[in-house]
Motif scaffolding. Structure first.
Motif, PDB file in Angstrom:
ATOM      1  N   GLU A 276      -4.560  12.262  -3.231  1.00 59.92           N
ATOM      2  CA  GLU A 276      -3.931  12.449  -4.698  1.00 59.92           C
ATOM      3  C   GLU A 276      -2.551  11.972  -4.563  1.00 59.92           C
ATOM      4  OE1 GLU A 276      -5.295  16.348  -5.312  1.00 59.92           O
ATOM      5  OE2 GLU A 276      -7.296  15.493  -6.094  1.00 59.92           O
ATOM      6  N   ALA A 277      -1.944  12.522  -3.629  1.00 62.49           N
ATOM      7  CA  ALA A 277      -0.220  12.316  -3.753  1.00 62.49           C
ATOM      8  C   ALA A 277      -0.062  10.631  -3.681  1.00 62.49           C
ATOM      9  CB  ALA A 277       0.411  13.041  -2.546  1.00 62.49           C
ATOM     10  N   ARG A 278      -1.072  10.158  -2.932  1.00 66.83           N
ATOM     11  CA  ARG A 278      -0.701   8.488  -2.676  1.00 66.83           C
ATOM     12  C   ARG A 278      -1.103   7.973  -4.085  1.00 66.83           C
ATOM     13  NH1 ARG A 278      -5.087   5.759   0.626  1.00 66.83           N
ATOM     14  NH2 ARG A 278      -6.199   6.040  -1.341  1.00 66.83           N
ATOM     15  N   ASP A 279      -2.134   8.398  -4.352  1.00 65.34           N
ATOM     16  CA  ASP A 279      -2.729   7.649  -5.756  1.00 65.34           C
ATOM     17  C   ASP A 279      -1.608   7.807  -6.916  1.00 65.34           C
ATOM     18  OD1 ASP A 279      -5.101   6.773  -4.665  1.00 65.34           O
ATOM     19  OD2 ASP A 279      -6.118   8.620  -5.443  1.00 65.34           O
ATOM     20  N   ARG A 280      -1.131   9.015  -6.923  1.00 66.97           N
ATOM     21  CA  ARG A 280       0.189   9.355  -7.948  1.00 66.97           C
ATOM     22  C   ARG A 280       1.214   8.545  -7.864  1.00 66.97           C
ATOM     23  NH1 ARG A 280      -1.492  14.792  -7.214  1.00 66.97           N
ATOM     24  NH2 ARG A 280       0.127  15.214  -5.821  1.00 66.97           N
ATOM     25  N   SER A 281       1.541   7.983  -6.486  1.00 69.16           N
ATOM     26  CA  SER A 281       2.687   7.273  -6.058  1.00 69.16           C
ATOM     27  C   SER A 281       2.325   5.920  -6.558  1.00 69.16           C
ATOM     28  CB  SER A 281       3.019   7.512  -4.625  1.00 69.16           C
ATOM     29  OG  SER A 281       3.299   9.021  -4.283  1.00 69.16           O
ATOM     30  N   GLU A 282       1.220   5.198  -6.283  1.00 75.69           N
ATOM     31  CA  GLU A 282       0.855   4.109  -6.692  1.00 75.69           C
ATOM     32  C   GLU A 282       0.886   3.887  -8.174  1.00 75.69           C
ATOM     33  OE1 GLU A 282      -2.805   3.559  -4.680  1.00 75.69           O
ATOM     34  OE2 GLU A 282      -2.128   2.831  -3.003  1.00 75.69           O
ATOM     35  N   ASN A 283       0.311   4.855  -8.904  1.00 77.03           N
ATOM     36  CA  ASN A 283       0.419   4.659 -10.304  1.00 77.03           C
ATOM     37  C   ASN A 283       1.675   4.826 -10.876  1.00 77.03           C
ATOM     38  OD1 ASN A 283      -2.573   4.690 -10.752  1.00 77.03           O
ATOM     39  ND2 ASN A 283      -2.415   7.046 -10.814  1.00 77.03           N
ATOM     40  N   LYS A 284       2.617   5.529 -10.489  1.00 74.09           N
ATOM     41  CA  LYS A 284       4.167   5.536 -10.719  1.00 74.09           C
ATOM     42  C   LYS A 284       4.789   4.023 -10.642  1.00 74.09           C
ATOM     43  CE  LYS A 284       4.963  10.448 -10.321  1.00 74.09           C
ATOM     44  NZ  LYS A 284       5.626  11.623  -9.566  1.00 74.09           N
ATOM     45  N   LEU A 285       4.673   3.676  -9.204  1.00 84.29           N
ATOM     46  CA  LEU A 285       5.030   2.307  -8.792  1.00 84.29           C
ATOM     47  C   LEU A 285       4.216   0.999  -9.906  1.00 84.29           C
ATOM     48  CD1 LEU A 285       4.667   2.322  -5.005  1.00 84.29           C
ATOM     49  CD2 LEU A 285       6.820   2.466  -6.545  1.00 84.29           C
ATOM     50  N   ARG A 286       3.089   1.262 -10.105  1.00 85.22           N
ATOM     51  CA  ARG A 286       2.637   0.103 -11.206  1.00 85.22           C
ATOM     52  C   ARG A 286       3.323   0.519 -12.475  1.00 85.22           C
ATOM     53  NH1 ARG A 286      -2.409   1.006  -8.408  1.00 85.22           N
ATOM     54  NH2 ARG A 286      -3.036   2.706  -9.438  1.00 85.22           N
ATOM     55  N   THR A 287       3.338   1.656 -13.158  1.00 85.56           N
ATOM     56  CA  THR A 287       4.191   1.717 -14.422  1.00 85.56           C
ATOM     57  C   THR A 287       5.511   1.291 -14.133  1.00 85.56           C
ATOM     58  OG1 THR A 287       2.901   3.784 -14.830  1.00 85.56           O
ATOM     59  CG2 THR A 287       4.849   3.528 -16.004  1.00 85.56           C
ATOM     60  N   ALA A 288       6.259   1.739 -13.041  1.00 85.92           N
ATOM     61  CA  ALA A 288       7.523   1.077 -12.757  1.00 85.92           C
ATOM     62  C   ALA A 288       7.726  -0.413 -12.742  1.00 85.92           C
ATOM     63  CB  ALA A 288       8.225   1.633 -11.889  1.00 85.92           C
ATOM     64  N   LYS A 289       6.602  -1.058 -12.151  1.00 81.49           N
ATOM     65  CA  LYS A 289       6.851  -2.449 -12.029  1.00 81.49           C
ATOM     66  C   LYS A 289       6.446  -3.127 -13.587  1.00 81.49           C
ATOM     67  CE  LYS A 289       4.601  -6.292  -9.910  1.00 81.49           C
ATOM     68  NZ  LYS A 289       4.363  -7.195 -10.992  1.00 81.49           N
ATOM     69  N   GLY A 290       5.726  -2.211 -14.076  1.00 81.59           N
ATOM     70  CA  GLY A 290       5.475  -2.801 -15.603  1.00 81.59           C
ATOM     71  C   GLY A 290       6.871  -2.940 -16.406  1.00 81.59           C
ATOM     72  N   ASP A 291       7.516  -1.554 -16.205  1.00 74.68           N
ATOM     73  CA  ASP A 291       8.659  -1.461 -17.051  1.00 74.68           C
ATOM     74  C   ASP A 291       9.751  -2.396 -16.693  1.00 74.68           C
ATOM     75  OD1 ASP A 291       7.484   0.678 -18.342  1.00 74.68           O
ATOM     76  OD2 ASP A 291       8.308   2.167 -17.191  1.00 74.68           O
ATOM     77  N   ILE A 292      10.059  -2.734 -15.291  1.00 76.74           N
ATOM     78  CA  ILE A 292      10.875  -3.421 -14.769  1.00 76.74           C
ATOM     79  C   ILE A 292      10.642  -4.891 -15.305  1.00 76.74           C
ATOM     80  CG2 ILE A 292      11.886  -4.606 -12.842  1.00 76.74           C
ATOM     81  CD1 ILE A 292      11.715  -1.878 -11.374  1.00 76.74           C
ATOM     82  N   ASP A 293       9.270  -5.530 -15.196  1.00 80.73           N
ATOM     83  CA  ASP A 293       8.959  -6.792 -15.613  1.00 80.73           C
ATOM     84  C   ASP A 293       9.387  -6.984 -17.240  1.00 80.73           C
ATOM     85  OD1 ASP A 293       8.182  -7.530 -13.287  1.00 80.73           O
ATOM     86  OD2 ASP A 293       6.202  -7.212 -13.644  1.00 80.73           O
ATOM     87  N   ALA A 294       9.133  -5.966 -17.981  1.00 79.65           N
ATOM     88  CA  ALA A 294       9.167  -5.975 -19.509  1.00 79.65           C
ATOM     89  C   ALA A 294      10.595  -5.914 -19.768  1.00 79.65           C
ATOM     90  CB  ALA A 294       8.809  -4.787 -20.218  1.00 79.65           C
ATOM     91  N   ALA A 295      11.469  -5.196 -19.055  1.00 76.08           N
ATOM     92  CA  ALA A 295      13.022  -5.366 -18.998  1.00 76.08           C
ATOM     93  C   ALA A 295      13.543  -6.650 -18.556  1.00 76.08           C
ATOM     94  CB  ALA A 295      13.625  -4.313 -18.370  1.00 76.08           C
ATOM     95  N   VAL A 296      13.190  -7.243 -17.692  1.00 71.76           N
ATOM     96  CA  VAL A 296      13.606  -8.479 -17.057  1.00 71.76           C
ATOM     97  C   VAL A 296      13.243  -9.550 -18.557  1.00 71.76           C
ATOM     98  CG1 VAL A 296      13.113 -10.401 -15.557  1.00 71.76           C
ATOM     99  CG2 VAL A 296      13.280  -8.137 -14.766  1.00 71.76           C
ATOM    100  N   GLN A 297      12.054  -9.368 -18.864  1.00 71.92           N
ATOM    101  CA  GLN A 297      11.720 -10.458 -19.908  1.00 71.92           C
ATOM    102  C   GLN A 297      12.601 -10.396 -21.100  1.00 71.92           C
ATOM    103  OE1 GLN A 297       7.514 -10.468 -20.636  1.00 71.92           O
ATOM    104  NE2 GLN A 297       7.132 -10.710 -18.233  1.00 71.92           N
ATOM    105  N   ALA A 298      12.740  -9.037 -21.383  1.00 66.86           N
ATOM    106  CA  ALA A 298      13.667  -8.728 -22.548  1.00 66.86           C
ATOM    107  C   ALA A 298      15.019  -9.612 -22.480  1.00 66.86           C
ATOM    108  CB  ALA A 298      13.718  -6.992 -22.893  1.00 66.86           C
TER     109      ALA A 298
END
Length: 214
Positions: free
Chosen positions: A44-66
């Motif tokens: 469960e801890a690994r799944d939470r970490s993976e979800n946070k990483l996916r969310t962070a990657k999406g936020d970073i990609d959006a910021a880079v594109q902006a």
């Protein structure tokens, strides 16, 4: 009390229908309950970490594109300025630069067709490569190059035959306005050309600043 034959029959049926393997597995699980709970907790801890990483990657990609969109807007404004300097009064003009996909590798250069009306803001928008002539594409490349030089605070610019095919219609504009704009920006300019007429006009227009010709 059941008779012996009946007891034997009942025992046989009970033994046959009982899921002994399932019971054994259940007993093993119960015996290892602490380890099992620890494993579930780690998963469960690994799944939470993976979800946070996916969310962070999406936020970073959006910021880079902006950020890329912002930089392209700024660069587009500078390209537009140099385009107007090089090609004043053209029926087709540079419109904007935009990212294609993420923008990290591919870009789009857009042109606006003024439909014969100067400064027609409602003109048709097309890919510049599809509608610009060779001369206009050369001017667009030069405009982009000069815009980048300004953005990077370049102190020296070397231009090798900047006007394609001796573009006679734009010799005077380049020799006077474009060179003057670069010099006024504090940039030293070296022009290498086989066009003697262009060289003459550059020398004549800038004798007052001590232009040297070789």
């Amino acid at each position: 009390e059941l008779s012996q034959p009946v007891r034997e029959s009942v025992d046989a049926v009970v033994s046959q229908d009982s899921d002994i393997e399932g019971l054994t597995a259940a007993l093993l699980i119960l015996d290892s309950m602490d380890s099992l709970l620890d494993l579930v907790s780690r998963v469960e801890a690994r799944d939470r970490s993976e979800n946070k990483l996916r969310t962070a990657k999406g936020d970073i990609d959006a910021a880079v594109q902006a950020l890329l969109d912002q930089r392209f807007d700024e660069m587009g404004s500078e390209i537009t300025r140099w385009w107007g300097n090089l090609r004043p009064g053209d029926a087709s003009v540079f419109e904007k630069i935009e990212r294609r996909g993420t923008g990290r590798r591919n870009l789009r250069l857009k042109a606006r067709l003024n439909n014969g009306i100067e400064d027609d803001e409602d003109g048709t928008i097309r890919d510049a490569i599809a509608v610009f002539s060779d001369s206009q594409l050369a001017a667009l490349g030069l405009s982009t190059f000069l815009a980048r030089c300004i953005a990077e605070d370049t102190g020296l610019v070397v231009l090798d035959d900047p006007l394609i095919g001796f573009d006679a219609d734009h010799r005077s504009t380049f020799a006077t306005q474009t060179i003057q704009e670069l010099v006024s920006s504090g940039i030293q300019v070296i022009v290498s050309t086989c066009d003697n007429t262009l060289a003459d006009r550059i020398q004549t227009a800038h004798e007052h600043v001590g232009v040297a010709r070789y």
